[in-house]
Write a protein that holds these residues in place. Structure first.
Motif: not given
Length: 427
Positions: A253-254, A262-263, A265-269, A324-325
């Protein structure tokens, strides 16, 4: 360790050209044949008695070599390893066997030495046999080269083990998975990360559902600073469900955030946080069930403690998700994340919702937390209420904002403006 047994071929020895060249006598032939029959019938003690005199009296030659090998096998079947090793080593030291026959027997002796943690002795018998010619059109057994590599690796001499592994692979018809693991371990230890990367890819092609192989592949890429390749590896492993709730998932994710995604990364986080929240709920349900069975009341201190702690359990991850969002300009989602996980971030959430043009969300958050928000957020709620054609609600929010010294002037101006609209019949 799996023993290499060479005695299936003793009958072949008895009928080979080697026998003729070394003039095996009729008596020796018959005694060997009888002893082998006893071993085949698992009459091991009788086989030892049958061959005892021969082992002590026969002159050095092929007959004695075969007798000693047969006795070594028999002792091995009886788990008398010291006597087995002694017999095998005597047979090898006679020096009659050549080529692959010699290296096959040397393998057996070397395995005994490795079991006894004597790696240098294993090499002393095996390397000379492997350096000698195997015979016309023949190669020494690939496993023999692996045994040499093992002897080096037990001493943590990783670099010395690698050429022997390479040679084993060259001669092998099929390369076992554990050979590749040995190779990868050595390549890691000598910091040959490009080679280790290729080896880990070979292992993954063999066993794509082994999580550790993906992790090690990503590590080789990290050591080479191949960040995009590392991310691709982790994403593939994640798609196979091998990284859920792990440190490697967080690393993926990072990396997605660092690589300008970032989108994603945000979904996975967000998915990770939802799994964690559900896990907490399940534990709370189990805890409640256990408390009920033991007579605790629902409001008891011990039952309440886990729930109070869970709100801040993933505080850093929530902050990262919001970041990220915001980077992906999904301000409304960031606002919802903040109000769901971060009780102290209500004012920021209202500001983000208004910034995203999501006035309904901004007003809903303000209504839900009206006792806790600051004057600036009340102003945002008032402006959004006007946007939604809810003039009465807007006036209430501006009136509340006049009670905050930091927003009183702006709130008063909005109230004056609303009164002017009302006087003009526009509201």
């Amino acid at each position: 360790m799996k023993w290499v047994l060479i005695f299936v071929g003793i009958a072949a020895f008895l009928g080979s050209s080697l026998v003729s060249a070394n003039s095996l006598t009729e008596r020796q032939f018959r005694q060997l044949e009888k002893a082998q029959e006893l071993v085949a019938e698992e009459k091991y003690s009788e086989a030892l008695v049958e061959t005892d005199n021969a082992a002590n009296e026969w002159e050095e030659g092929l007959g004695l070599v075969l007798i000693l090998q047969l006795r070594g096998q028999t002792y091995q079947m009886l788990d008398e390893t010291d006597k087995a090793l002694e017999s095998y080593r005597k047979a090898l030291d006679i020096g009659i066997l050549e080529g692959t026959r010699r290296s096959s027997l040397a393998m057996v002796v070397a395995q005994f030495y490795l079991v006894q943690e004597r790696p240098s002795d294993a090499r002393a018998v095996l390397i000379p046999a492997l350096k000698a010619p195997a015979g016309e059109g023949l190669n020494h057994a690939a496993q023999a080269y692996i045994l040499v590599a093992m002897s080096y690796q037990t001493e943590e001499n990783w670099r010395a083990s690698l050429p022997w592994i390479y040679q084993a692979e060259e001669f092998a018809r099929d390369i076992p998975e554990n050979w590749l693991l040995m190779r990868a371990a050595a390549e890691f230890q000598v910091a040959d990360y490009p080679a280790a990367e290729l080896t880990m890819k070979r292992l993954i092609s063999r066993a794509p559902d082994k999580r550790n192989y993906w992790i090690q592949l990503a590590a080789t890429q990290q050591f080479q600073e191949k960040q995009r390749e590392q991310l691709a590896t982790l994403e593939l492993a994640h798609q196979r469900g091998l990284l859920d709730d792990s440190m490697e998932e967080m690393l993926m994710i990072q990396l997605q955030g660092a690589e300008g995604m970032p989108a994603r990364a945000a979904r996975n986080l967000q998915s990770r946080l939802e799994r964690s929240t559900e896990s907490h709920r399940e534990r709370d349900r189990d805890s409640g069930s256990d408390a009920g069975k033991s007579g605790h009341r629902k409001g008891d201190h011990d039952h309440d403690r886990p729930r109070r702690g869970q709100r801040d359990a993933h505080s850093d991850e929530v902050d990262l998700l919001v970041a990220y969002q915001r980077q992906s300009r999904d301000f409304s989602m960031a606002a919802q994340t903040m109000t769901k996980h971060k009780s102290g971030k209500v004012d920021d959430a209202i500001q983000l919702a208004e910034m995203d043009g999501n006035c309904k969300l901004a007003v809903d958050i303000a209504d839900k937390h009206h006792r806790r928000i600051k004057g600036a957020s009340m102003l945002s709620a008032g402006r959004c209420a006007l946007e939604l054609q809810r003039t009465g609600d807007a006036r209430v929010w501006f009136q509340r904002a006049t009670k905050d010294a930091k927003s009183v002037n702006v709130a008063t101006q909005w109230l004056t403006y609303l009164q002017q609209l009302t006087n003009a019949g526009l509201r």
